[in-house]
Motif scaffolding. Structure first.
Motif, PDB file in Angstrom:
ATOM      1  N   GLU A  62      18.528  -0.139   8.838  1.00  0.00           N
ATOM      2  CA  GLU A  62      17.944  -1.212   8.035  1.00  0.00           C
ATOM      3  C   GLU A  62      18.199  -0.936   6.556  1.00  0.00           C
ATOM      4  O   GLU A  62      17.313  -0.462   5.833  1.00  0.00           O
ATOM      5  CB  GLU A  62      16.436  -1.324   8.282  1.00  0.00           C
ATOM      6  CG  GLU A  62      16.053  -1.666   9.717  1.00  0.00           C
ATOM      7  CD  GLU A  62      14.546  -1.790   9.883  1.00  0.00           C
ATOM      8  OE1 GLU A  62      13.959  -2.677   9.231  1.00  0.00           O
ATOM      9  OE2 GLU A  62      13.964  -0.979  10.625  1.00  0.00           O
ATOM     10  N   PRO A  63      19.377  -1.204   6.063  1.00  0.00           N
ATOM     11  CA  PRO A  63      19.687  -0.920   4.649  1.00  0.00           C
ATOM     12  C   PRO A  63      18.788  -1.660   3.676  1.00  0.00           C
ATOM     13  O   PRO A  63      18.601  -1.221   2.537  1.00  0.00           O
ATOM     14  CB  PRO A  63      21.151  -1.378   4.522  1.00  0.00           C
ATOM     15  CG  PRO A  63      21.683  -1.391   5.924  1.00  0.00           C
ATOM     16  CD  PRO A  63      20.519  -1.740   6.796  1.00  0.00           C
ATOM     17  N   SER A  64      18.185  -2.770   4.118  1.00  0.00           N
ATOM     18  CA  SER A  64      17.336  -3.556   3.218  1.00  0.00           C
ATOM     19  C   SER A  64      16.077  -2.788   2.806  1.00  0.00           C
ATOM     20  O   SER A  64      15.435  -3.138   1.810  1.00  0.00           O
ATOM     21  CB  SER A  64      16.949  -4.871   3.892  1.00  0.00           C
ATOM     22  OG  SER A  64      16.234  -4.612   5.099  1.00  0.00           O
ATOM     23  N   LEU A  65      15.715  -1.763   3.537  1.00  0.00           N
ATOM     24  CA  LEU A  65      14.518  -0.996   3.198  1.00  0.00           C
ATOM     25  C   LEU A  65      14.674  -0.284   1.859  1.00  0.00           C
ATOM     26  O   LEU A  65      13.696  -0.073   1.140  1.00  0.00           O
ATOM     27  CB  LEU A  65      14.210   0.028   4.304  1.00  0.00           C
ATOM     28  CG  LEU A  65      13.798  -0.539   5.673  1.00  0.00           C
ATOM     29  CD1 LEU A  65      13.599   0.601   6.663  1.00  0.00           C
ATOM     30  CD2 LEU A  65      12.525  -1.370   5.549  1.00  0.00           C
ATOM     31  N   LEU A  66      15.886   0.121   1.518  1.00  0.00           N
ATOM     32  CA  LEU A  66      16.101   0.816   0.248  1.00  0.00           C
ATOM     33  C   LEU A  66      15.921  -0.119  -0.934  1.00  0.00           C
ATOM     34  O   LEU A  66      15.298   0.231  -1.939  1.00  0.00           O
ATOM     35  CB  LEU A  66      17.489   1.452   0.220  1.00  0.00           C
ATOM     36  CG  LEU A  66      17.702   2.666   1.134  1.00  0.00           C
ATOM     37  CD1 LEU A  66      19.159   3.099   1.101  1.00  0.00           C
ATOM     38  CD2 LEU A  66      16.808   3.809   0.681  1.00  0.00           C
TER      39      LEU A  66
ATOM     40  N   SER B 262      16.852   3.678   6.939  1.00  0.00           N
ATOM     41  CA  SER B 262      17.794   2.868   6.158  1.00  0.00           C
ATOM     42  C   SER B 262      19.193   2.848   6.768  1.00  0.00           C
ATOM     43  O   SER B 262      20.018   2.023   6.382  1.00  0.00           O
ATOM     44  CB  SER B 262      17.870   3.400   4.723  1.00  0.00           C
ATOM     45  OG  SER B 262      18.396   4.713   4.701  1.00  0.00           O
TER      46      SER B 262
ATOM     47  N   ILE C 233       8.976   5.874   2.214  1.00  0.00           N
ATOM     48  CA  ILE C 233       8.798   4.713   3.077  1.00  0.00           C
ATOM     49  C   ILE C 233       7.489   3.990   2.824  1.00  0.00           C
ATOM     50  O   ILE C 233       7.356   2.795   3.107  1.00  0.00           O
ATOM     51  CB  ILE C 233       8.886   5.157   4.559  1.00  0.00           C
ATOM     52  CG1 ILE C 233       8.935   3.964   5.509  1.00  0.00           C
ATOM     53  CG2 ILE C 233       7.718   6.072   4.902  1.00  0.00           C
ATOM     54  CD1 ILE C 233      10.148   3.087   5.308  1.00  0.00           C
TER      55      ILE C 233
ATOM     56  N   PRO D 104       8.047  -1.111   2.173  1.00  0.00           N
ATOM     57  CA  PRO D 104       9.031  -2.194   2.022  1.00  0.00           C
ATOM     58  C   PRO D 104       8.896  -3.247   3.112  1.00  0.00           C
ATOM     59  O   PRO D 104       9.485  -4.321   2.997  1.00  0.00           O
ATOM     60  CB  PRO D 104      10.378  -1.460   2.119  1.00  0.00           C
ATOM     61  CG  PRO D 104      10.076  -0.189   2.828  1.00  0.00           C
ATOM     62  CD  PRO D 104       8.680   0.178   2.460  1.00  0.00           C
ATOM     63  N   ARG D 105       8.129  -2.960   4.145  1.00  0.00           N
ATOM     64  CA  ARG D 105       7.919  -3.927   5.215  1.00  0.00           C
ATOM     65  C   ARG D 105       6.679  -4.790   4.975  1.00  0.00           C
ATOM     66  O   ARG D 105       6.312  -5.600   5.817  1.00  0.00           O
ATOM     67  CB  ARG D 105       7.768  -3.193   6.549  1.00  0.00           C
ATOM     68  CG  ARG D 105       9.063  -2.519   7.007  1.00  0.00           C
ATOM     69  CD  ARG D 105       8.830  -1.664   8.227  1.00  0.00           C
ATOM     70  NE  ARG D 105      10.078  -1.147   8.762  1.00  0.00           N
ATOM     71  CZ  ARG D 105      10.167  -0.250   9.722  1.00  0.00           C
ATOM     72  NH1 ARG D 105       9.043   0.237  10.252  1.00  0.00           N
ATOM     73  NH2 ARG D 105      11.341   0.167  10.160  1.00  0.00           N
TER      74      ARG D 105
ATOM     75  N   LEU E  57      12.458   7.256   5.247  1.00  0.00           N
ATOM     76  CA  LEU E  57      13.196   6.128   4.660  1.00  0.00           C
ATOM     77  C   LEU E  57      14.698   6.324   4.818  1.00  0.00           C
ATOM     78  O   LEU E  57      15.437   5.378   5.114  1.00  0.00           O
ATOM     79  CB  LEU E  57      12.824   5.992   3.178  1.00  0.00           C
ATOM     80  CG  LEU E  57      13.516   4.848   2.433  1.00  0.00           C
ATOM     81  CD1 LEU E  57      13.155   3.495   3.045  1.00  0.00           C
ATOM     82  CD2 LEU E  57      13.144   4.864   0.953  1.00  0.00           C
ATOM     83  N   ARG E  58      15.154   7.542   4.666  1.00  0.00           N
ATOM     84  CA  ARG E  58      16.592   7.812   4.805  1.00  0.00           C
ATOM     85  C   ARG E  58      17.052   7.557   6.236  1.00  0.00           C
ATOM     86  O   ARG E  58      18.118   6.982   6.465  1.00  0.00           O
ATOM     87  CB  ARG E  58      16.877   9.257   4.394  1.00  0.00           C
ATOM     88  CG  ARG E  58      18.339   9.653   4.470  1.00  0.00           C
ATOM     89  CD  ARG E  58      18.572  10.973   3.745  1.00  0.00           C
ATOM     90  NE  ARG E  58      17.746  12.033   4.290  1.00  0.00           N
ATOM     91  CZ  ARG E  58      18.104  12.805   5.320  1.00  0.00           C
ATOM     92  NH1 ARG E  58      19.267  12.594   5.909  1.00  0.00           N
ATOM     93  NH2 ARG E  58      17.313  13.760   5.754  1.00  0.00           N
TER      94      ARG E  58
ATOM     95  N   ARG F 296       8.066   0.760  -4.342  1.00  0.00           N
ATOM     96  CA  ARG F 296       8.091   1.293  -2.976  1.00  0.00           C
ATOM     97  C   ARG F 296       7.581   2.731  -3.026  1.00  0.00           C
ATOM     98  O   ARG F 296       7.761   3.437  -4.008  1.00  0.00           O
ATOM     99  CB  ARG F 296       9.517   1.272  -2.418  1.00  0.00           C
ATOM    100  CG  ARG F 296       9.630   1.780  -0.977  1.00  0.00           C
ATOM    101  CD  ARG F 296      11.084   2.012  -0.587  1.00  0.00           C
ATOM    102  NE  ARG F 296      11.674   3.112  -1.347  1.00  0.00           N
ATOM    103  CZ  ARG F 296      12.834   3.037  -1.984  1.00  0.00           C
ATOM    104  NH1 ARG F 296      13.521   1.902  -1.979  1.00  0.00           N
ATOM    105  NH2 ARG F 296      13.298   4.085  -2.640  1.00  0.00           N
TER     106      ARG F 296
END
Length: 753
Positions: free
Chosen positions: A127-131, A124, A157, A220-221, A120-121, A251
């Motif tokens: 894709e900052p929206s994943l956080l 992100s 993630i 998150p997707r 995830l890090r 998440r």
């Protein structure tokens, strides 16, 4: 040379033969051709089809192997099948062959959660929206003793339904490995990636302790949350959509292990889980929390930090907490090794040595903690990372090149481990050398008191590192009886004509100071090393030389000091040759020979050992062994040589007795006593201490008799008193009444009639 007829399936083989006269028949005999020659244009032989052709006055023989090739192709072709496997049995074999300890499941599951946070890090960044607003990156571990479960939750993630099938539904399918491959293809892989999982089997270690595993995950997707369920010893699994609002995740992934009945009480205990987590808490840069949500690791692991940014107090605090010690370490080193093998390490020299002597020779310690990509693997080693003589070193080793599922066999056979061991040993010696060269001499003095025996053991067991071990050794000497001296200092203080390093092995410093072997060397100002610990002599014998100077034992024969007067020696030998033979005749097989000594100045004689036999000190040590072999003692004891001092009055008196009264009983008694005395003063044990005592008493009686005015009447009275006492004792003994045990009674006997 005959033409070669080759065979090929690609093209027909062709061999040409010269034809000098085309009108004449060519007669040719061969094992490959028919007996009637080459009259036919086509024929069969050896299972092959042959044809004859004429080309430019030459005859060509062609082998048509296409038919054979087709026939063989038909034989080799067949129906293709896929391997089949019983999934439950295969999974059981994988899990139980890779892991030997049940508690490893927590390491594997937490490692997967750590990878989910790392993924995830990474993602992100683009894709900052994943956080989103799902909070910080963290891992929570919740043991539940009442229900017998453990729940590990991460905010990473997560997974979609397809990823659940792909990652958890396929054994040995590593999502992390695929993720790394994708990053490499996109050239988006940073230099400091900390992803751990590579093999795709770590998750299934949960079945070591769980009879059922439930994975609830939300990516998150994806708009939906899915639940994966599987039971141990089953070949199928279930995936369903989560519909319970109370169980929805913002998440990440939540893994719930329903423990087996025999593991329920151990692994659902919060204290037990937290103790296991203590080994994991230092390995990850994320926040890891327990049921009471205690923060387990706030800071980055100390070995992952830049050494220039870490203070001395931080190193000391890390050492005390990690190894449960209350003393500051004597030294530490923090380094990173790159190149052929990459690993990071922090090593420490403890402030105190082991209290139990067995720990000195026991290579199996828990002093080194091995991590792979910051995941704790093991602290149970048997000499794989450090040799036995450096087993006192404590520290942490973190490698990126070892597999996570490290077994004892892998450690023993791995080339990576051998390289790591070599570099760890080298860094340890550098650390010890730095302590020895520091301005505070007390630090190395303290180190030597605690761990000097270990380094001496290294002289015996590790010949490849003699150059590193030898400068660290310390000994008392004849010129430094209060302070320890290094071999470098000894060599520096050597005289110009001194060609060897002299040593004497004894059982104590006091006996070394008074040993007769030292007399001539001290007189000539030659320094001698005192080897007063049991291991010293064996260690020095294994070194043999230092800085091209040979080690020489002054208690053995053929001692050469380098400044002898050969003319005087020859004259002395001639004068005392008869005495030496006479003494040898009196002592018989107790000595191999008797000779004039080069090492004595004040003692009348000394007993030395042969050049290739045990010294007196070694003989004493071998006799003290609990499982010593008497036969080997007799064999290795070697010969004993009596050396006499021609300048001593006793030797001069015996020389006169030899010439004037060789049959004198007093002279023979003196030779026996002289030998026994030399035996003790040279460090040997007398064969009959009582007999030696009687000889000394006899000599004392002869020397002291009547000196202070003792009269003969006193002797007569004493003899009569002794005789009377003996008679009285005899009479009393004859009149004594013997009472049988059954007749013995006491006054208040409850069983008396």
């Amino acid at each position: 040379m005959a033409p070669v007829l080759s065979r090929s399936f690609a093209t027909p083989s062709l061999a040409s033969l010269p034809l000098t006269n085309p009108n004449k028949a060519f007669n040719f005999r061969s094992a490959f051709l028919p007996r009637n020659g080459l009259h036919n244009k086509a024929f069969s032989c050896s299972g092959l089809r042959w044809k004859l052709e004429k080309r430019n006055n030459r005859v060509a023989v062609r082998c048509e192997a296409s038919a054979v090739a087709e026939k063989e192709a038909e034989e080799t072709s067949g129906e293709k099948f896929e391997y089949q496997a019983e999934v439950s049995r295969l999974l059981d074999l994988i899990v139980h062959s890779l892991y030997s300890h049940k508690e490893v499941f927590l390491r594997e599951v937490v490692s997967n959660a750590s990878d989910a946070l790392d993924k995830l890090r990474f993602l992100s960044v683009t894709e900052p929206s994943l956080l989103g607003d799902s909070g910080e990156l963290e891992i929570r571990i919740k043991p539940d003793p009442d229900n017998g479960t453990i729940t590990i939750t991460d905010t990473g993630i997560g997974m979609t339904k397809e990823e659940l099938v792909d990652c958890l539904g396929t054994i040995a399918q590593s999502g992390t490995s695929k993720f790394l491959k994708a990053l490499k293809e996109n050239k988006d892989l940073g230099a400091d990636n900390g992803l751990i999982g590579q093999f795709g089997v770590g998750f299934y270690s949960a079945f070591l302790v769980a009879e059922k595993v439930v994975v609830s995950t939300k990516s998150p997707r994806s708009e939906k949350q899915y639940v994966w369920e599987a039971v141990a010893d089953s070949s199928s699994y279930l995936i369903r959509e989560e519909t319970d609002p109370e169980k929805l995740l913002h998440r990440g992934t939540q893994i719930t292990l329903y423990l087996r009945s025999d593991d329920k009480y151990e692994f659902s205990d919060p204290t037990r889980i937290q103790n296991l987590g203590e080994k994991q808490k230092k390995k990850t840069t994320k926040t890891e929390k327990y049921w009471d949500w205690e923060l387990a690791n706030e800071t980055k692991p100390i070995w992952m930090r830049n050494p220039k940014e870490v203070e001395k107090d931080e190193y000391h605090e890390f050492y005390k907490k990690t190894f449960n010690d209350f003393l500051d370490p004597l030294g530490y080193t923090h380094f990173t090794t790159e190149g052929e093998v990459e690993f990071r390490s922090v090593l420490y020299i403890p402030g105190m040595g082991p209290l139990n002597n067995e720990d000195v020779v026991n290579p199996k310690t828990k002093n080194i903690r091995l991590y792979v990509k910051r995941v704790f693997i093991s602290d149970d080693f048997d000499g794989e990372l450090f040799p036995r003589y450096l087993s006192f070193v404590k520290g942490v080793v973190d490698s990126n090149d070892l597999p996570l599922n490290v077994s004892r066999e892998i450690l023993q056979e791995s080339r990576i481990v051998r390289i790591m061991r070599k570099r760890l040993v080298r860094k340890t010696f550098d650390m010890i050398q730095e302590i020895s060269e520091s301005e505070n001499k007390e630090d190395y003095k303290k180190f030597w008191e605690n761990f000097g025996r270990f380094l001496k053991l290294g002289c015996i067991e590790d010949s490849g590192n003699h150059k590193r071990v030898t400068p660290l050794l310390r000994f008392y000497t004849s010129k430094s009886e209060e302070e320890l001296t290094s071999l470098d200092e000894y060599v520096e203080n050597m005289g110009e004509n001194q060609k060897a390093i002299y040593y004497l092995a004894t059982d104590s410093l006091k006996s070394a100071k008074t040993a007769p072997f030292l007399e001539k060397l001290v007189q000539k100002d030659i320094e001698v090393l005192y080897l007063i610990e049991p291991i010293d002599e064996i260690a020095i014998q294994n070194l043999q030389t230092y800085k091209e100077k040979k080690f020489v034992d002054i208690s053995k024969e053929d001692l050469e000091l380098g400044d002898e007067d050969e003319v005087k020696e020859r004259e002395t030998k001639q004068e005392y040759n008869l005495l030496c033979d006479w003494i040898k005749q009196q002592l018989g097989d107790r000595v191999a020979k008797v000779q004039i000594s080069k090492r004595l100045s004040s003692s009348p004689c000394v007993l030395v050992s042969g050049q290739f036999g045990w010294s007196a000190n070694m003989e004493r040590l071998m006799k003290a062994q609990a499982l010593g072999d008497t036969a080997s003692l007799e064999f290795m004891r070697g010969r004993r040589i009596l050396e006499i001092n021609p300048d001593h009055p006793i030797i001069k008196d015996l020389n006169a007795a030899c010439k004037n009264a060789p049959e004198s009983s007093d002279a023979k008694r003196a030779v026996d006593l002289l030998y026994d005395t030399a035996l003790i003063s040279s460090g040997y044990s007398p064969e009959s201490p009582a007999e030696l005592g009687n000889k000394i008493y006899e000599i004392m009686a002869m020397a002291l008799g009547g000196r202070w005015g003792r009269s003969e009447d006193d002797d007569v009275e004493a003899s009569e008193a002794n005789a009377a006492e003996t008679d009285t004792t005899t009479n009393e003994g004859s009149e004594t009444q013997v009472i049988e045990p059954s007749e013995v009674r006491i006054e208040n006997d409850p069983w008396q009639d």
